[in-house]
Design an enzyme around this catalytic site. Sequence first.
Site, PDB file in Angstrom:
ATOM      1  CD  GLN A 132      -0.909  14.162   0.672  1.00  0.00           C
ATOM      2  OE1 GLN A 132       0.146  14.106   1.298  1.00  0.00           O
ATOM      3  NE2 GLN A 132      -1.021  13.678  -0.542  1.00  0.00           N
ATOM      4  N   GLY A 133      -5.330  15.514   2.859  1.00  0.00           N
ATOM      5  CA  GLY A 133      -6.490  14.644   3.010  1.00  0.00           C
ATOM      6  C   GLY A 133      -6.683  13.745   1.805  1.00  0.00           C
ATOM      7  CE1 TYR A 134      -4.565  14.705  -2.225  1.00  0.00           C
ATOM      8  CE2 TYR A 134      -2.868  13.230  -3.027  1.00  0.00           C
ATOM      9  CZ  TYR A 134      -3.549  14.421  -3.122  1.00  0.00           C
ATOM     10  OH  TYR A 134      -3.217  15.316  -4.099  1.00  0.00           O
ATOM     11  CB  SER A 135      -4.693   7.684   2.985  1.00  0.00           C
ATOM     12  OG  SER A 135      -3.547   7.623   2.170  1.00  0.00           O
ATOM     13  CB  SER A 168       1.475  13.688   8.316  1.00  0.00           C
ATOM     14  OG  SER A 168       1.804  12.384   7.900  1.00  0.00           O
ATOM     15  CD  GLU A 250       4.612  12.485  -1.399  1.00  0.00           C
ATOM     16  OE1 GLU A 250       4.410  12.226  -0.207  1.00  0.00           O
ATOM     17  OE2 GLU A 250       3.972  11.948  -2.322  1.00  0.00           O
ATOM     18  CB  SER A 378       2.602   0.216  -0.762  1.00  0.00           C
ATOM     19  OG  SER A 378       1.950  -0.074  -1.985  1.00  0.00           O
ATOM     20  CD  GLU A 380       3.457  -4.318  -1.884  1.00  0.00           C
ATOM     21  OE1 GLU A 380       3.951  -5.237  -1.204  1.00  0.00           O
ATOM     22  OE2 GLU A 380       3.378  -3.147  -1.469  1.00  0.00           O
TER      23      GLU A 380
END
Length: 398
Positions: A132-135, A168, A250, A378, A380
């Site tokens: 997964q190429g998100y962050s 990951s 997810e 997170s 938050e």
Amino acid sequence: MEFGFGDGDEAFRREARGWLEEHLVGRFTAAVGRGGPGSEHEGGAERRAWERELGEGGWIGLGWSEPGYGNRVASLTEQVVWAEEYARVRAPGRYGHIGENLLAPTLLAYGTEEQRRRYLPPIARGEELWCQGYSEPGAGSDLASLRTSAVRDGDGRWRVTGQKVWTSLAHEADWCFVLARTEPGSRRHHGLSFLLVPMDQPGHIDVRPIRQLTGTSEFNEVFFDGALAEDLVGEEGGGWRVAMGLLGFERGVSTLAQQIGFAEELREVTRTAVKSGAVDDPVLAERLVRLWAELRTMRWHALRTLGGADDAGAAGAPSAAKLLWGGWHQRLGELALRVRGPAAAVGPADWSPERPYELDAQQRLFLFTRADTIYGGSDEIQRNIIAERVLGLPKERP
């Protein structure tokens, strides 16, 4: 809706249990109990072969809404049964989770039939793995601020340039779905597209492991330098909608399987407390009991959510679940060391400079769970989602 198991589900349980007992033998026994959180680096070759074994047995894609891509579709309760049986025998951690449970439902919801025919069968056979190429370094929880871009080349194909982080199993993956900015000058969630990128592009994709506190490096940073994207899912510039839809897939049935693993970890911590005598401390004993009660509560929450309970908090159920298990698992990791006393800080007897990170399971549990309230969204961010979607509070100022 009441969530329960019927006669058909129990028959399915016997089938699943029998298949696992018959096939989790030989070379695969070396991968039993390996590949979970904090140990994704273990048993790589066997776990990749295990994906193909699962595919041949028809056990990949049970939760897809449609059959016909080499998978079979199971009911919701049957999916829970499979997840529970898989966790109970401590079957190898799944390499194919991202493709099966994230990308596949996204393609079924937003992709074309041609894309489904191309990408779903190899996932169902356990042949192609995804990451997964998100962050990004400056766009973790605030994903909309990402900077990775994609532009058209002379042949009209997308070329991706930028950096992704905390990816990951990128070092094992064959493909990566990438959220990139395809409209120059666009801001926030506008002008983003959802692209499918093959990872085997020497000179255009560089995967660098990130070493963690545990000494392992299943996470990676990935650098794209004009990497070719094979496909666009959804509309150009409409990637935010697709990306958010993916995140909605997810959390689900896998939560219950995760809790079975948690229960085993709790039993091990409890056994350690009895052996060390820490259970005689009323404070530590109370914490063990509380963790047990909280785990039972999480199970009933998950079953109620999967059962389709109709209440005002349904929109925030995935976020509530993440808040529950992230904090719970972190407290378990802390208690795992506390019940051992000073011995928890001692390394193995055969320690050497060449192997400085040989941790035991409970030491690894403690260190890995430091990240539980951060990765996967997170605390938050989860609280913001609940505040806005459930409580109707105003959004944060940009």
